[in-house]
Write an enzyme that holds these catalytic residues in place. Structure first.
Site, short mmCIF file in Angstrom:
data_model
loop_
_atom_site.label_atom_id
_atom_site.label_comp_id
_atom_site.label_asym_id
_atom_site.label_seq_id
_atom_site.Cartn_x
_atom_site.Cartn_y
_atom_site.Cartn_z
N ILE A 34 -66.81 -67.11 -52.62
CA ILE A 34 -65.75 -68.03 -53.04
C ILE A 34 -66.45 -69.29 -53.52
O ILE A 34 -67.30 -69.84 -52.81
CB ILE A 34 -64.72 -68.31 -51.93
CG1 ILE A 34 -63.59 -69.19 -52.46
CG2 ILE A 34 -65.37 -68.85 -50.68
CD1 ILE A 34 -62.37 -69.23 -51.56
N GLU A 81 -69.22 -64.84 -44.22
CA GLU A 81 -70.45 -65.47 -43.74
C GLU A 81 -70.61 -66.78 -44.50
O GLU A 81 -70.27 -66.86 -45.68
CB GLU A 81 -71.68 -64.59 -44.00
CG GLU A 81 -71.77 -63.36 -43.13
CD GLU A 81 -71.00 -62.17 -43.70
OE1 GLU A 81 -70.79 -61.20 -42.96
OE2 GLU A 81 -70.60 -62.21 -44.89
N ASN A 135 -73.92 -75.54 -44.82
CA ASN A 135 -72.83 -75.81 -45.76
C ASN A 135 -71.64 -76.40 -44.99
O ASN A 135 -70.65 -75.73 -44.72
CB ASN A 135 -72.44 -74.54 -46.50
CG ASN A 135 -71.49 -74.80 -47.65
OD1 ASN A 135 -70.86 -75.85 -47.74
ND2 ASN A 135 -71.37 -73.82 -48.53
N TYR A 178 -63.16 -73.76 -43.85
CA TYR A 178 -62.81 -72.52 -43.16
C TYR A 178 -62.15 -72.81 -41.82
O TYR A 178 -61.14 -72.20 -41.47
CB TYR A 178 -64.04 -71.63 -42.98
CG TYR A 178 -64.67 -71.20 -44.28
CD1 TYR A 178 -63.90 -70.90 -45.40
CD2 TYR A 178 -66.05 -71.10 -44.41
CE1 TYR A 178 -64.48 -70.51 -46.60
CE2 TYR A 178 -66.64 -70.71 -45.60
CZ TYR A 178 -65.84 -70.42 -46.69
OH TYR A 178 -66.42 -70.03 -47.88
#
Length: 153
Positions: free
Chosen positions: A76, A110, A115, A122
């Protein structure tokens, strides 16, 4: 009063004709980018591949593998100029909805522990850390772990 309408971004299934644009964005945002072949293989494998665009400009894209009642988000990405504007959240919500519509009960992904922006996104969308995959990603000093995350759909 004159009002100028802001152009609307839209989501649509990725096509082979999008691969050049996707392949131009990928290396500008990742140190170890997917290749054009990786995206082509995903399309040919029947993965759920989407692009996010506005007036012909590609803002981002996502690739998800659906297996039985699970969705695995493989990639993504939002192009650098469009990051931090909520497009990633919209794209992730779309992928979660798509997984749900195809019978997935859970989504997994994952992410690099380095990051932080992605981890925050998320977590805000209901993903939780499930495990660490040791040495999962290539890194300048060898390998970097991955955080395996999951969310109920």
């Amino acid at each position: 009063m004159n009002t100028v309408l802001k152009p609307e971004a839209s989501l649509r299934p990725m096509q082979a004709a999008d691969l050049d644009a996707v392949s131009r964005i990928e290396p500008t945002i990742f140190p170890y980018p997917w290749t054009r072949g990786n995206f082509n293989d995903s399309l040919n494998s029947g993965h759920s591949c989407w692009v996010y665009e506005c007036e012909g400009e590609l803002l981002g894209y996502a690739v998800m593998m659906l297996v039985l009642d699970e969705a695995h988000l493989l990639n993504i990405s939002i192009a650098a100029p469009w990051q931090g504007k909520g497009y990633g959240r919209t794209l992730l919500a779309h992928m979660m909805d798509t997984g749900r519509q195809h019978g997935a009960l859970n989504m997994f992904l994952e992410v690099r522990p380095s990051n932080q922006a992605a981890l925050s996104l998320y977590e805000s969308m209901g993903f939780n850390e499930m495990a660490i995959r040791r040495g999962y990603y290539p890194a300048p000093d060898g390998r970097e772990d991955a955080v395996l995350m999951g969310a109920a759909l």
